[in-house]
Design a protein around this motif. Sequence first.
Motif, PDB file in Angstrom:
ATOM      1  N   UNK A  13       0.820  -1.203   0.000  1.00 18.53           N
ATOM      2  CA  UNK A  13       0.000   0.000   0.000  1.00 18.53           C
ATOM      3  C   UNK A  13       0.863   1.266   0.000  1.00 18.53           C
ATOM      4  N   UNK A  14       1.886   1.309   0.855  1.00 18.78           N
ATOM      5  CA  UNK A  14       2.717   2.509   0.916  1.00 18.78           C
ATOM      6  C   UNK A  14       3.535   2.664  -0.359  1.00 18.78           C
ATOM      7  N   UNK A  15       3.999   1.537  -0.929  1.00 16.62           N
ATOM      8  CA  UNK A  15       4.765   1.603  -2.176  1.00 16.62           C
ATOM      9  C   UNK A  15       3.901   2.129  -3.320  1.00 16.62           C
ATOM     10  N   UNK A  16       2.673   1.599  -3.423  1.00 14.21           N
ATOM     11  CA  UNK A  16       1.756   2.059  -4.466  1.00 14.21           C
ATOM     12  C   UNK A  16       1.383   3.522  -4.259  1.00 14.21           C
ATOM     13  N   UNK A  17       1.203   3.933  -3.015  1.00 18.10           N
ATOM     14  CA  UNK A  17       0.848   5.318  -2.713  1.00 18.10           C
ATOM     15  C   UNK A  17       1.959   6.273  -3.124  1.00 18.10           C
ATOM     16  N   UNK A  18       3.197   5.899  -2.882  1.00 18.39           N
ATOM     17  CA  UNK A  18       4.325   6.735  -3.288  1.00 18.39           C
ATOM     18  C   UNK A  18       4.408   6.824  -4.815  1.00 18.39           C
ATOM     19  N   UNK A  19       4.131   5.706  -5.487  1.00 18.55           N
ATOM     20  CA  UNK A  19       4.117   5.724  -6.948  1.00 18.55           C
ATOM     21  C   UNK A  19       3.027   6.658  -7.472  1.00 18.55           C
ATOM     22  N   UNK A  20       1.860   6.607  -6.813  1.00 18.41           N
ATOM     23  CA  UNK A  20       0.754   7.475  -7.226  1.00 18.41           C
ATOM     24  C   UNK A  20       1.105   8.942  -7.026  1.00 18.41           C
ATOM     25  N   UNK A  21       1.824   9.245  -5.958  1.00 18.01           N
ATOM     26  CA  UNK A  21       2.252  10.617  -5.704  1.00 18.01           C
ATOM     27  C   UNK A  21       3.203  11.089  -6.805  1.00 18.01           C
ATOM     28  N   UNK A  22       4.135  10.231  -7.182  1.00 14.59           N
ATOM     29  CA  UNK A  22       5.083  10.582  -8.238  1.00 14.59           C
ATOM     30  C   UNK A  22       4.361  10.813  -9.569  1.00 14.59           C
ATOM     31  N   UNK A  23       3.396   9.935  -9.887  1.00 12.80           N
ATOM     32  CA  UNK A  23       2.628  10.102 -11.133  1.00 12.80           C
ATOM     33  C   UNK A  23       1.853  11.410 -11.118  1.00 12.80           C
ATOM     34  N   UNK A  24       1.228  11.681  -9.968  1.00  7.50           N
ATOM     35  CA  UNK A  24       0.428  12.900  -9.838  1.00  7.50           C
ATOM     36  C   UNK A  24       1.304  14.132 -10.016  1.00  7.50           C
ATOM     37  N   UNK A  25       2.446  14.149  -9.361  1.00 10.13           N
ATOM     38  CA  UNK A  25       3.363  15.283  -9.456  1.00 10.13           C
ATOM     39  C   UNK A  25       3.837  15.473 -10.895  1.00 10.13           C
ATOM     40  N   UNK A  26       4.153  14.368 -11.567  1.00 10.67           N
ATOM     41  CA  UNK A  26       4.616  14.438 -12.954  1.00 10.67           C
ATOM     42  C   UNK A  26       3.525  14.967 -13.876  1.00 10.67           C
ATOM     43  N   UNK A  27       2.284  14.472 -13.674  1.00 11.34           N
ATOM     44  CA  UNK A  27       1.162  14.913 -14.521  1.00 11.34           C
ATOM     45  C   UNK A  27       0.898  16.400 -14.365  1.00 11.34           C
ATOM     46  N   UNK A  28       0.910  16.882 -13.134  1.00  6.89           N
ATOM     47  CA  UNK A  28       0.629  18.301 -12.890  1.00  6.89           C
ATOM     48  C   UNK A  28       1.734  19.204 -13.432  1.00  6.89           C
ATOM     49  N   UNK A  29       2.952  18.709 -13.393  1.00 12.31           N
ATOM     50  CA  UNK A  29       4.089  19.531 -13.834  1.00 12.31           C
ATOM     51  C   UNK A  29       4.292  19.513 -15.349  1.00 12.31           C
ATOM     52  N   UNK A  30       3.658  18.559 -16.036  1.00 14.45           N
ATOM     53  CA  UNK A  30       3.914  18.430 -17.487  1.00 14.45           C
ATOM     54  C   UNK A  30       2.652  18.616 -18.322  1.00 14.45           C
ATOM     55  N   UNK A  31       1.684  19.326 -17.779  1.00 14.16           N
ATOM     56  CA  UNK A  31       0.423  19.537 -18.508  1.00 14.16           C
ATOM     57  C   UNK A  31       0.671  20.183 -19.869  1.00 14.16           C
ATOM     58  N   UNK A  32       1.566  21.141 -19.935  1.00 13.75           N
ATOM     59  CA  UNK A  32       1.801  21.883 -21.184  1.00 13.75           C
ATOM     60  C   UNK A  32       3.217  21.652 -21.715  1.00 13.75           C
ATOM     61  N   UNK A  33       3.891  20.641 -21.246  1.00  9.88           N
ATOM     62  CA  UNK A  33       5.281  20.396 -21.653  1.00  9.88           C
ATOM     63  C   UNK A  33       5.362  19.591 -22.948  1.00  9.88           C
ATOM     64  N   UNK A  34       6.463  19.785 -23.657  1.00  9.35           N
ATOM     65  CA  UNK A  34       6.746  18.993 -24.847  1.00  9.35           C
ATOM     66  C   UNK A  34       7.305  17.638 -24.413  1.00  9.35           C
ATOM     67  N   UNK A  35       7.400  16.704 -25.353  1.00  7.20           N
ATOM     68  CA  UNK A  35       7.950  15.388 -25.032  1.00  7.20           C
ATOM     69  C   UNK A  35       9.392  15.497 -24.547  1.00  7.20           C
ATOM     70  N   UNK A  36      10.140  16.405 -25.138  1.00  5.18           N
ATOM     71  CA  UNK A  36      11.535  16.583 -24.724  1.00  5.18           C
ATOM     72  C   UNK A  36      11.616  17.093 -23.279  1.00  5.18           C
ATOM     73  N   UNK A  37      10.739  18.042 -22.961  1.00  5.59           N
ATOM     74  CA  UNK A  37      10.711  18.584 -21.592  1.00  5.59           C
ATOM     75  C   UNK A  37      10.268  17.516 -20.592  1.00  5.59           C
ATOM     76  N   UNK A  38       9.352  16.658 -21.016  1.00  4.81           N
ATOM     77  CA  UNK A  38       8.911  15.568 -20.140  1.00  4.81           C
ATOM     78  C   UNK A  38      10.049  14.599 -19.844  1.00  4.81           C
TER      79      UNK A  38
END
Length: 276
Positions: free
Chosen positions: A86-111
């Motif tokens: 549960x904690x491992x999956x939760x940390x993964x979800x946090x990382x995905x969420x952070x990445x999604x929010x930070x790359x909403x308007x980014x190019x593939x190179x920036x991602x």
Amino acid sequence: MSQDSNPFLTFIQINREELIIKWEEKMKNVDDQKVSNVISDQVYTNICNEYINILLQYFRKPDDEINSKISEFSQRVVQLGWSLRFISTSLQEMSKLLFELMTVENTDEEKMTLVWAFDKWIAPINSEVLYHYASSWERTVSLQKIALQELSAPLIPVFDNITVMPLVGTIDTERAKRIMENLLQGVVKHRAEVVLIDITGVPVVDTMVAHHIIQASEAVRLVGAKCLLVGIRPEIAQTIVNLGIDLSQVITKNSLQKGIESALEMTNRQIVSLEE
């Protein structure tokens, strides 16, 4: 490591509230109901906040003090009963969420650049959290094992010179050794003349268990006390007969009550009714 080279510090500070709200929802979605049913929303909020505080502190100054914070955080998670999955999956979800929010308007190179940044800044923290979680869990299990061992073969004085050892559950070789140790130490400590081993709660008495009991009885006799085996249920008696186990050297009684009555007689006492 300068703050300027860290792409996460300012973003998390500005979007902290949104991150926590969305991360809480993701945690509840991956939960199998075993956790969320007994944990309040405030506990989720506190854990999320604590984790983000650890991230921010690490981003500013990744020194030795952060390990102490991570250790305290991981220990709290273990105490909440959260599983490693549960904690491992939760940390993964946090990382995905952070990445999604930070790359909403980014190019593939920036991602791709941000992916490398995750490996540099986020992955080490998550690895440390999981490492400390595993260490804390091992310590907790070890302490629980010690506590169970202490309760696995208690010797209880019930009358002067009479003690009882109630056994519950299966008896393996390790537990048999503890039974032997506690019996011998208890006989001396309580100056017991009679010891009753109550196997009412032992589900199976096979050849190995009977062998351990006979050994314990003989050891008690060698230190100057007598041993009674009580709580022999009909099905246990039948098993003993079918296996050809010889308990002729051990005094047996079918119940603890009968055993205590016999123990009192052995010590020149008896239970009498007082007429009004």
